[in-house]
Every structure is written in C-alpha cells, then in structure tokens.
Design a protein around this motif. Structure first.
Motif, mmCIF file in Angstrom:
data_model
loop_
_atom_site.group_PDB
_atom_site.id
_atom_site.type_symbol
_atom_site.label_atom_id
_atom_site.label_comp_id
_atom_site.label_asym_id
_atom_site.label_seq_id
_atom_site.Cartn_x
_atom_site.Cartn_y
_atom_site.Cartn_z
ATOM 1 N N ILE A 127 0.933 -1.124 -0.004
ATOM 2 C CA ILE A 127 0.042 -0.058 0.122
ATOM 3 C C ILE A 127 0.784 1.246 0.124
ATOM 4 N N THR A 128 1.083 1.920 -1.285
ATOM 5 C CA THR A 128 2.017 2.970 -1.203
ATOM 6 C C THR A 128 2.022 3.836 -0.329
ATOM 7 N N THR A 129 0.905 4.516 0.063
ATOM 8 C CA THR A 129 0.843 5.671 1.053
ATOM 9 C C THR A 129 1.312 5.046 2.305
ATOM 10 N N ARG A 130 0.906 3.969 2.940
ATOM 11 C CA ARG A 130 1.217 3.203 4.358
ATOM 12 C C ARG A 130 2.488 2.973 4.276
ATOM 13 N N ALA A 132 5.115 4.354 2.482
ATOM 14 C CA ALA A 132 5.903 5.813 2.388
ATOM 15 C C ALA A 132 5.704 6.461 3.819
ATOM 16 N N ALA A 133 4.652 6.291 4.482
ATOM 17 C CA ALA A 133 4.527 6.915 5.637
ATOM 18 C C ALA A 133 5.457 6.278 7.013
ATOM 19 N N LEU A 134 5.455 4.947 6.641
ATOM 20 C CA LEU A 134 6.177 4.192 7.680
ATOM 21 C C LEU A 134 7.714 4.365 7.500
ATOM 22 N N SER A 135 8.010 4.362 6.148
ATOM 23 C CA SER A 135 9.507 4.873 5.785
ATOM 24 C C SER A 135 9.780 6.281 6.221
ATOM 25 N N ALA A 136 8.964 7.369 6.191
ATOM 26 C CA ALA A 136 9.244 8.576 6.565
ATOM 27 C C ALA A 136 9.396 8.667 8.142
ATOM 28 N N GLU A 137 8.578 7.874 8.806
ATOM 29 C CA GLU A 137 8.581 7.685 10.250
ATOM 30 C C GLU A 137 10.080 7.166 10.650
ATOM 31 N N LEU A 138 10.573 6.341 9.970
ATOM 32 C CA LEU A 138 11.930 5.777 10.530
ATOM 33 C C LEU A 138 13.090 6.728 10.007
ATOM 34 N N GLY A 139 12.987 7.375 8.715
ATOM 35 C CA GLY A 139 13.887 8.385 8.228
ATOM 36 C C GLY A 139 13.952 9.594 9.188
ATOM 37 N N LEU A 181 14.777 6.266 1.945
ATOM 38 C CA LEU A 181 13.287 6.517 2.286
ATOM 39 C C LEU A 181 12.681 5.837 0.885
ATOM 40 N N LEU A 182 11.405 6.094 0.870
ATOM 41 C CA LEU A 182 10.753 5.749 -0.511
ATOM 42 C C LEU A 182 10.229 6.997 -0.891
ATOM 43 N N GLU A 183 10.228 7.021 -2.354
ATOM 44 C CA GLU A 183 9.839 8.202 -3.191
ATOM 45 C C GLU A 183 8.443 8.726 -2.710
ATOM 46 N N SER A 184 8.509 9.658 -2.216
ATOM 47 C CA SER A 184 6.860 10.402 -1.999
ATOM 48 C C SER A 184 7.344 11.708 -1.892
ATOM 49 N N GLU A 185 6.184 12.686 -1.611
ATOM 50 C CA GLU A 185 6.160 13.906 -1.150
ATOM 51 C C GLU A 185 7.098 14.080 0.281
ATOM 52 N N ASP A 186 6.854 13.191 1.306
ATOM 53 C CA ASP A 186 7.416 13.223 2.425
ATOM 54 C C ASP A 186 8.998 13.178 2.260
ATOM 55 N N ALA A 187 9.415 12.284 1.340
ATOM 56 C CA ALA A 187 10.924 12.305 0.984
ATOM 57 C C ALA A 187 11.436 13.556 0.488
ATOM 58 N N GLN A 188 10.684 14.293 -0.204
ATOM 59 C CA GLN A 188 11.083 15.760 -0.852
ATOM 60 C C GLN A 188 11.151 16.460 0.423
ATOM 61 N N ASP A 189 10.442 16.366 1.378
ATOM 62 C CA ASP A 189 10.324 17.332 2.694
ATOM 63 C C ASP A 189 11.556 17.043 3.378
ATOM 64 N N PHE A 190 12.483 15.960 3.544
ATOM 65 C CA PHE A 190 13.382 15.614 4.149
ATOM 66 C C PHE A 190 14.858 16.280 3.449
ATOM 67 N N ALA A 191 14.760 16.317 2.124
ATOM 68 C CA ALA A 191 15.709 17.090 1.409
ATOM 69 C C ALA A 191 15.604 18.793 1.814
ATOM 70 N N ARG A 214 11.067 1.506 -4.774
ATOM 71 C CA ARG A 214 10.854 2.894 -4.875
ATOM 72 C C ARG A 214 11.980 3.558 -3.678
ATOM 73 N N GLU A 215 12.910 2.858 -3.329
ATOM 74 C CA GLU A 215 13.715 3.089 -2.341
ATOM 75 C C GLU A 215 14.884 4.404 -2.933
ATOM 76 N N ILE A 216 15.083 5.179 -2.298
ATOM 77 C CA ILE A 216 16.100 6.296 -2.563
ATOM 78 C C ILE A 216 17.006 6.652 -1.421
ATOM 79 N N TYR A 217 18.104 6.956 -1.609
ATOM 80 C CA TYR A 217 18.946 7.373 -0.277
ATOM 81 C C TYR A 217 19.477 9.090 -0.389
ATOM 82 N N LEU A 218 18.865 9.564 0.770
ATOM 83 C CA LEU A 218 19.115 10.927 0.721
ATOM 84 C C LEU A 218 20.659 10.976 1.553
#
Ligand SMILES: C[S@@+](CC[C@H](N)C(=O)[O-])C[C@H]1O[C@@H](n2cnc3c(N)ncnc32)[C@H](O)[C@@H]1O
Length: 224
Positions: A127-130, A132-139, A181-191, A214-218
């Motif tokens: 589930i893409t949004t779920r 991405a949200a879990l990945s953002a929490e860990l990030g 992170l997983l690519e998402s709007e949240d990921a862009q917030d990290f940058a 969809r993983e990417i590394y910052l």
C-alpha cells in the motif's frame, strides 16, 4: 535473488565475495561516490541486519591499526558477520524507542559518530501511502537522532517553531548522514529540511536497487 526468484548479478556477486546480502553493493556505490567513511571514522548503522553494510563499513575503515568503530543496531538480533573485526559491535534494539543518550555512550569518548547510516525499512505492505509513511517515520527518527531537534527546528522548512535544545543529536559536526526513504512527497520534505543544515544533500538511487523498488537514499554531507 531478483524479484522473479532468479539470482541476479548483485546476489551472485555478494555470494562470490562473501557479503551476507546484495545490499552491500548499495553502500559500496555510496562509498565510491562520496567517500563518507574514512580510516578512523565512527559509524552508526541503523537497521543493520543481516550485516552487509557492517561488512562494507568495516572494510572502509581500513586496517585495524587505523582505528574507528562501527555500531550496528537492529530490532532483530544480528551476529557480527564474517569479514568484520573487533571494531564492529551490534545491539538488538528498536531505534524508534532506544534512548539517544545510550546511543551517544556507544560513541568514542561519547562525542558522537562521524557517519550515521540508516537503511531501516519495514516489510513492504504494497500500500503505497502506508509504506511511504512508515519509511518517513523511520527516516525522521534517524534524522532527529543524528542532528537533534534543535537543528531540525532551525531549518526554515520546519513548521514547529523555535529551537529545542533538549534533544541533541549524536552526529558530530562535519559528519555525514545517509537515510533510506521511499519516493514520495514526504521524501522531498527531508531534502528541504536537510539542505540548510548540511553543506550538501543529494539523492542517490544505487544500481543495486531492485527495479521494482521505490527506495532512494538521501546523502547528507558535512553537518553544520
Ligand atoms: C533492508 S534491511 C537493512 C539491510 C542492511 N543494511 C544490510 O546491508 O545488511 C532493513 C532493516 O531495518 C530494520 N528495522 C526496521 N525497523 C526498525 C526499528 N524500528 N529499529 C531497528 N531496526 C529496524 C529491519 O529489522 C531490517 O533488518
């Protein structure tokens, strides 16, 4: 293995070279391009199981006489993998709950780490949004642990207002941070948060990343 269950190039290479997982090639590429880990570095590896990044981090420290340490943490118990020497230790703990002071105590002279790596991820639900949200929490936990709430709050992109000195980070000034992170709007917030607090922050999708992922590394260099 590849997504179809057929051993792919990186899987075969990992077997041939004695790495415990094909993910070793992701950190090898990061090291080749950015040279974050140097002889004498102190490395914190968050989400370290089964230990391929521990192997690459240890190799990157150079010979034992160069010093340095690698501390790996994972919610799963991890044995120190082959090819690692006495500079590598592992701790079984949930990074979301483990007290940051205890992490600091694991660093040389309790001065913090010079490199923090987070390859943490949950098992993917599909589930893409779920996911991405879990990945953002860990990030976000990795970022907060590394730089502390004060640095995040001082970033012009943080909405929470004034500085909060009560949660200092465990990354040394001048140090480097890698966050998966997983690519998402949240990921862009990290940058957006990281760019003002590091000298440089850039994205990398390593060649060893599976095509379906969809993983990417910052990659954040030089904590100010
Ligand atoms: C992709 S694996 C890491 C692979 C590792 N870098 C390597 O090369 O061997 C992601 C890891 O993150 C860990 N993880 C997920 N959530 C965690 C948490 N809250 N605390 C600690 N580890 C966590 C998982 O247990 C898993 O082992």
């Amino acid at each position: 293995m590849s997504g179809a269950g057929v051993p792919d190039f990186f899987y075969r290479e990992a077997q041939r070279l004695g790495y415990v997982a094909r993910s070793a090639f992701k950190l090898l590429q990061i090291q080749k391009q950015y040279k974050l880990i140097k002889p004498g570095s102190s490395v914190l590896d968050l989400g370290c199981a089964p230990g391929a990044w521990l192997q690459v981090a240890c190799q990157s420290l150079g010979p034992l006489r160069s010093g340095g340490i690698v501390v790996g943490m994972d919610i799963k118990k991890v044995k120190v993998p082959p090819q690692c020497d006495s500079r590598v230790q592992t701790i079984a703990a949930d990074v979301l709950n483990f007290p940051r002071q205890k992490i600091r105590e694991l660093s040389p002279q309790q001065l913090g780490f010079s490199v923090i790596l987070s390859d943490m991820c949950h098992s993917v639900s599909g589930i893409t949004t779920r996911d991405a949200a879990l990945s953002a929490e860990l990030g976000m936990r990795a970022l907060d642990l590394a730089v502390g709430q004060a640095a995040i709050s001082q970033s012009p992109n943080d909405d929470d207002g004034g500085p909060n000195e009560s949660r200092p980070g465990v990354l040394r000034h001048g140090g480097h941070l890698v966050i998966k992170l997983l690519e998402s709007e949240d990921a862009q917030d990290f940058a957006r948060i990281c760019k003002p607090i590091f000298n440089k922050a850039s994205w990398l999708r390593p060649k060893a990343t599976r095509p379906s992922s969809r993983e990417i590394y910052l990659i954040c260099q030089g904590f100010r």
